[in-house]
Design a protein around this motif. Sequence first.
Motif, PDB file in Angstrom:
ATOM      1  N   ASP A  75       0.898   0.052  -5.092  1.00  0.00           N
ATOM      2  CA  ASP A  75       0.854   1.518  -4.963  1.00  0.00           C
ATOM      3  C   ASP A  75      -0.469   2.073  -5.480  1.00  0.00           C
ATOM      4  OD1 ASP A  75       3.376   1.470  -3.895  1.00  0.00           O
ATOM      5  OD2 ASP A  75       4.399   2.181  -5.701  1.00  0.00           O
ATOM      6  N   ALA A  76      -0.931   1.538  -6.633  1.00  0.00           N
ATOM      7  CA  ALA A  76      -2.203   2.004  -7.194  1.00  0.00           C
ATOM      8  C   ALA A  76      -3.361   1.694  -6.244  1.00  0.00           C
ATOM      9  CB  ALA A  76      -2.434   1.349  -8.556  1.00  0.00           C
ATOM     10  N   ALA A  77      -3.356   0.509  -5.653  1.00  0.00           N
ATOM     11  CA  ALA A  77      -4.424   0.119  -4.719  1.00  0.00           C
ATOM     12  C   ALA A  77      -4.415   1.023  -3.489  1.00  0.00           C
ATOM     13  CB  ALA A  77      -4.242  -1.345  -4.314  1.00  0.00           C
ATOM     14  N   GLU A  78      -3.211   1.347  -3.007  1.00  0.00           N
ATOM     15  CA  GLU A  78      -3.110   2.213  -1.822  1.00  0.00           C
ATOM     16  C   GLU A  78      -3.651   3.612  -2.109  1.00  0.00           C
ATOM     17  OE1 GLU A  78       0.281   3.936   1.210  1.00  0.00           O
ATOM     18  OE2 GLU A  78       0.612   1.970   0.307  1.00  0.00           O
ATOM     19  N   VAL A  79      -3.334   4.140  -3.283  1.00  0.00           N
ATOM     20  CA  VAL A  79      -3.821   5.474  -3.658  1.00  0.00           C
ATOM     21  C   VAL A  79      -5.344   5.462  -3.803  1.00  0.00           C
ATOM     22  CG1 VAL A  79      -3.874   7.148  -5.546  1.00  0.00           C
ATOM     23  CG2 VAL A  79      -1.686   6.260  -4.741  1.00  0.00           C
ATOM     24  N   ALA A  80      -5.884   4.417  -4.437  1.00  0.00           N
ATOM     25  CA  ALA A  80      -7.341   4.313  -4.596  1.00  0.00           C
ATOM     26  C   ALA A  80      -8.021   4.295  -3.227  1.00  0.00           C
ATOM     27  CB  ALA A  80      -7.691   3.058  -5.395  1.00  0.00           C
TER      28      ALA A  80
ATOM     29  N   ILE B 108     -11.930   5.527  -3.698  1.00  0.00           N
ATOM     30  CA  ILE B 108     -12.606   5.147  -4.950  1.00  0.00           C
ATOM     31  C   ILE B 108     -12.469   3.636  -5.133  1.00  0.00           C
ATOM     32  CG2 ILE B 108     -12.242   7.389  -6.066  1.00  0.00           C
ATOM     33  CD1 ILE B 108      -9.953   6.164  -7.696  1.00  0.00           C
ATOM     34  N   PRO B 109     -13.453   2.990  -5.760  1.00  0.00           N
ATOM     35  CA  PRO B 109     -13.326   1.548  -6.011  1.00  0.00           C
ATOM     36  C   PRO B 109     -12.136   1.272  -6.927  1.00  0.00           C
ATOM     37  CG  PRO B 109     -15.326   2.431  -7.054  1.00  0.00           C
ATOM     38  CD  PRO B 109     -14.714   3.547  -6.248  1.00  0.00           C
ATOM     39  N   PHE B 110     -11.574   0.087  -6.790  1.00  0.00           N
ATOM     40  CA  PHE B 110     -10.342  -0.238  -7.527  1.00  0.00           C
ATOM     41  C   PHE B 110     -10.374  -1.705  -7.934  1.00  0.00           C
ATOM     42  CE2 PHE B 110      -5.967  -1.957  -7.364  1.00  0.00           C
ATOM     43  CZ  PHE B 110      -5.389  -1.192  -8.358  1.00  0.00           C
ATOM     44  N   GLU B 111      -9.923  -1.969  -9.167  1.00  0.00           N
ATOM     45  CA  GLU B 111      -9.831  -3.359  -9.638  1.00  0.00           C
ATOM     46  C   GLU B 111      -8.534  -3.568 -10.393  1.00  0.00           C
ATOM     47  OE1 GLU B 111     -12.820  -5.658 -11.795  1.00  0.00           O
ATOM     48  OE2 GLU B 111     -14.368  -4.534 -10.704  1.00  0.00           O
TER      49      GLU B 111
ATOM     50  N   GLN C  18     -11.646  15.633  -7.738  1.00  0.00           N
ATOM     51  CA  GLN C  18     -11.882  17.035  -7.361  1.00  0.00           C
ATOM     52  C   GLN C  18     -12.888  17.694  -8.297  1.00  0.00           C
ATOM     53  OE1 GLN C  18     -10.517  16.950  -4.209  1.00  0.00           O
ATOM     54  NE2 GLN C  18     -10.079  19.090  -4.605  1.00  0.00           N
ATOM     55  N   ALA C  19     -12.887  17.253  -9.580  1.00  0.00           N
ATOM     56  CA  ALA C  19     -13.809  17.837 -10.568  1.00  0.00           C
ATOM     57  C   ALA C  19     -15.236  17.295 -10.408  1.00  0.00           C
ATOM     58  CB  ALA C  19     -13.292  17.555 -11.972  1.00  0.00           C
ATOM     59  N   GLY C  20     -15.419  16.389  -9.445  1.00  0.00           N
ATOM     60  CA  GLY C  20     -16.769  15.906  -9.159  1.00  0.00           C
ATOM     61  C   GLY C  20     -17.205  14.683  -9.942  1.00  0.00           C
ATOM     62  N   CYS C  21     -16.239  13.987 -10.579  1.00  0.00           N
ATOM     63  CA  CYS C  21     -16.585  12.784 -11.338  1.00  0.00           C
ATOM     64  C   CYS C  21     -16.793  11.585 -10.416  1.00  0.00           C
ATOM     65  CB  CYS C  21     -15.471  12.436 -12.321  1.00  0.00           C
ATOM     66  SG  CYS C  21     -15.373  13.573 -13.697  1.00  0.00           S
ATOM     67  N   ARG C  22     -17.607  10.645 -10.889  1.00  0.00           N
ATOM     68  CA  ARG C  22     -17.676   9.323 -10.248  1.00  0.00           C
ATOM     69  C   ARG C  22     -16.440   8.563 -10.727  1.00  0.00           C
ATOM     70  NH1 ARG C  22     -21.173   6.001 -12.536  1.00  0.00           N
ATOM     71  NH2 ARG C  22     -21.611   7.369 -14.292  1.00  0.00           N
ATOM     72  N   CYS C  23     -15.522   8.256  -9.854  1.00  0.00           N
ATOM     73  CA  CYS C  23     -14.248   7.668 -10.277  1.00  0.00           C
ATOM     74  C   CYS C  23     -14.117   6.221  -9.840  1.00  0.00           C
ATOM     75  CB  CYS C  23     -13.072   8.458  -9.700  1.00  0.00           C
ATOM     76  SG  CYS C  23     -12.962  10.133 -10.355  1.00  0.00           S
ATOM     77  N   MET C  24     -13.443   5.463 -10.685  1.00  0.00           N
ATOM     78  CA  MET C  24     -13.041   4.097 -10.346  1.00  0.00           C
ATOM     79  C   MET C  24     -11.620   3.930 -10.854  1.00  0.00           C
ATOM     80  SD  MET C  24     -14.682   0.532 -11.730  1.00  0.00           S
ATOM     81  CE  MET C  24     -13.946  -1.038 -11.281  1.00  0.00           C
ATOM     82  N   GLY C  25     -10.779   3.269 -10.080  1.00  0.00           N
ATOM     83  CA  GLY C  25      -9.403   3.017 -10.510  1.00  0.00           C
ATOM     84  C   GLY C  25      -9.256   1.601 -11.034  1.00  0.00           C
ATOM     85  N   ALA C  26      -8.388   1.427 -12.029  1.00  0.00           N
ATOM     86  CA  ALA C  26      -8.092   0.082 -12.526  1.00  0.00           C
ATOM     87  C   ALA C  26      -6.635   0.020 -12.956  1.00  0.00           C
ATOM     88  CB  ALA C  26      -8.998  -0.282 -13.697  1.00  0.00           C
ATOM     89  N   THR C  27      -5.989  -1.075 -12.620  1.00  0.00           N
ATOM     90  CA  THR C  27      -4.617  -1.321 -13.067  1.00  0.00           C
ATOM     91  C   THR C  27      -4.626  -2.554 -13.943  1.00  0.00           C
ATOM     92  OG1 THR C  27      -3.663  -0.328 -11.092  1.00  0.00           O
ATOM     93  CG2 THR C  27      -2.261  -1.847 -12.309  1.00  0.00           C
ATOM     94  N   MET C  28      -3.967  -2.444 -15.092  1.00  0.00           N
ATOM     95  CA  MET C  28      -3.876  -3.593 -15.995  1.00  0.00           C
ATOM     96  C   MET C  28      -2.721  -4.487 -15.558  1.00  0.00           C
ATOM     97  SD  MET C  28      -4.403  -1.957 -19.771  1.00  0.00           S
ATOM     98  CE  MET C  28      -2.927  -0.982 -19.725  1.00  0.00           C
TER      99      MET C  28
END
Length: 359
Positions: A60-65, A70-73, A26-36
């Motif tokens: 759950d994290a992948a579904e939210v991404a 947003i890209p997710f790894e 929402q703040a306008g960042c380029r976002c990427m998600g990652a789960t360890m």
Amino acid sequence: MSNIPGALIAMSGGVDSTVAAYLMKQAGCRCMGATMRLYQNEDLGQSGFHTCCSAKDVEDAAEVAFQLDIPFEVVNYTEEFREKVIAKFIETYEAGGTPNPCIDCNRTMKFDKMLDFAREHGLDYVVTGHYARIEQDPATGRWLLKKALYTDKDQSYVLYVLTQDQLAHTKFPLGGMDKPSIRKIAEEQGFCNARKHDSQDICFVPDGDYVGFMERYTGKYYPDGDFLDVNGNVVGRHHGAVRYTCGQRKGLGLALGAPVYVCGKDMEKNTVTVGPESELFKTTLIAGDFNWISIPELTAPMRVKAKARYRQVEQPATAYPLENGLVKVVFDEPQRAITRGQAVVLYDGDVVVGGGTIL
């Protein structure tokens, strides 16, 4: 390279990191998600508990991404986690202490490995769902770690390990929010984990039986030994000194006519000393492996408020510098069950001065 700030969201699969991701987008960042991925559930002989980093959390994290577009790894740090967190956890217990693996995970995984990963992907910040605040001190230029506005959720105690570089490249969007507001955002956005329980346990010991985990993991057996009273008399048998922690009363299986508590352990002799609650109170501790945040180092005695365990309210104390980077903390009033291996964190108001490991 785009001048829009880039944020790597450390997504645990829980509602907090999900809303943190939403707010950064929402703040306008380029976002990427990652789960360890820190371990395989099968390694632990566990599944389906309320922990972070389980297979369900990754889903759950992948579904939210996907919902946030947003890209997710998933990044695999199982080897590093074994070496830096699990090995230290076992080592501390075997040496007679009580470890805090969440602090070690923050130190060596979340804000170290993840910041490296962010930089490799051209991103400026690591973002987590922790309840704390980061500000820069205009007078000194130092980055400050501050308590969350809603102190019932404050997690600054487990974050004292962050370095100046890490603080400069970390965002905690939830530091000024309370839990009901966060759940409300998650429900309004239709996130799959809006009502998910918070993880409470050590992630790799979800059933709470840490000695069972250690025996499975190391192949060792921790043998029975003697309970001693404060005068050194044998008063019963225990089931392995690693099973007991300073201040413990329940589960001792002793009937001595008055309540007794674990007051000390000798790991070489495999003895556990028990005594009245009055034996647990001490005013002084020595800590090492200090990380200073609001100051570069401690050069003179300093008045602080200190807490020696996560759930404690911080207490007035004086911190004294010793040789070799050690610090002596003297509390104004005696404190109950100060425990080796736990962290002592020093505060000046809502600012974290620094913290270290109780020796």
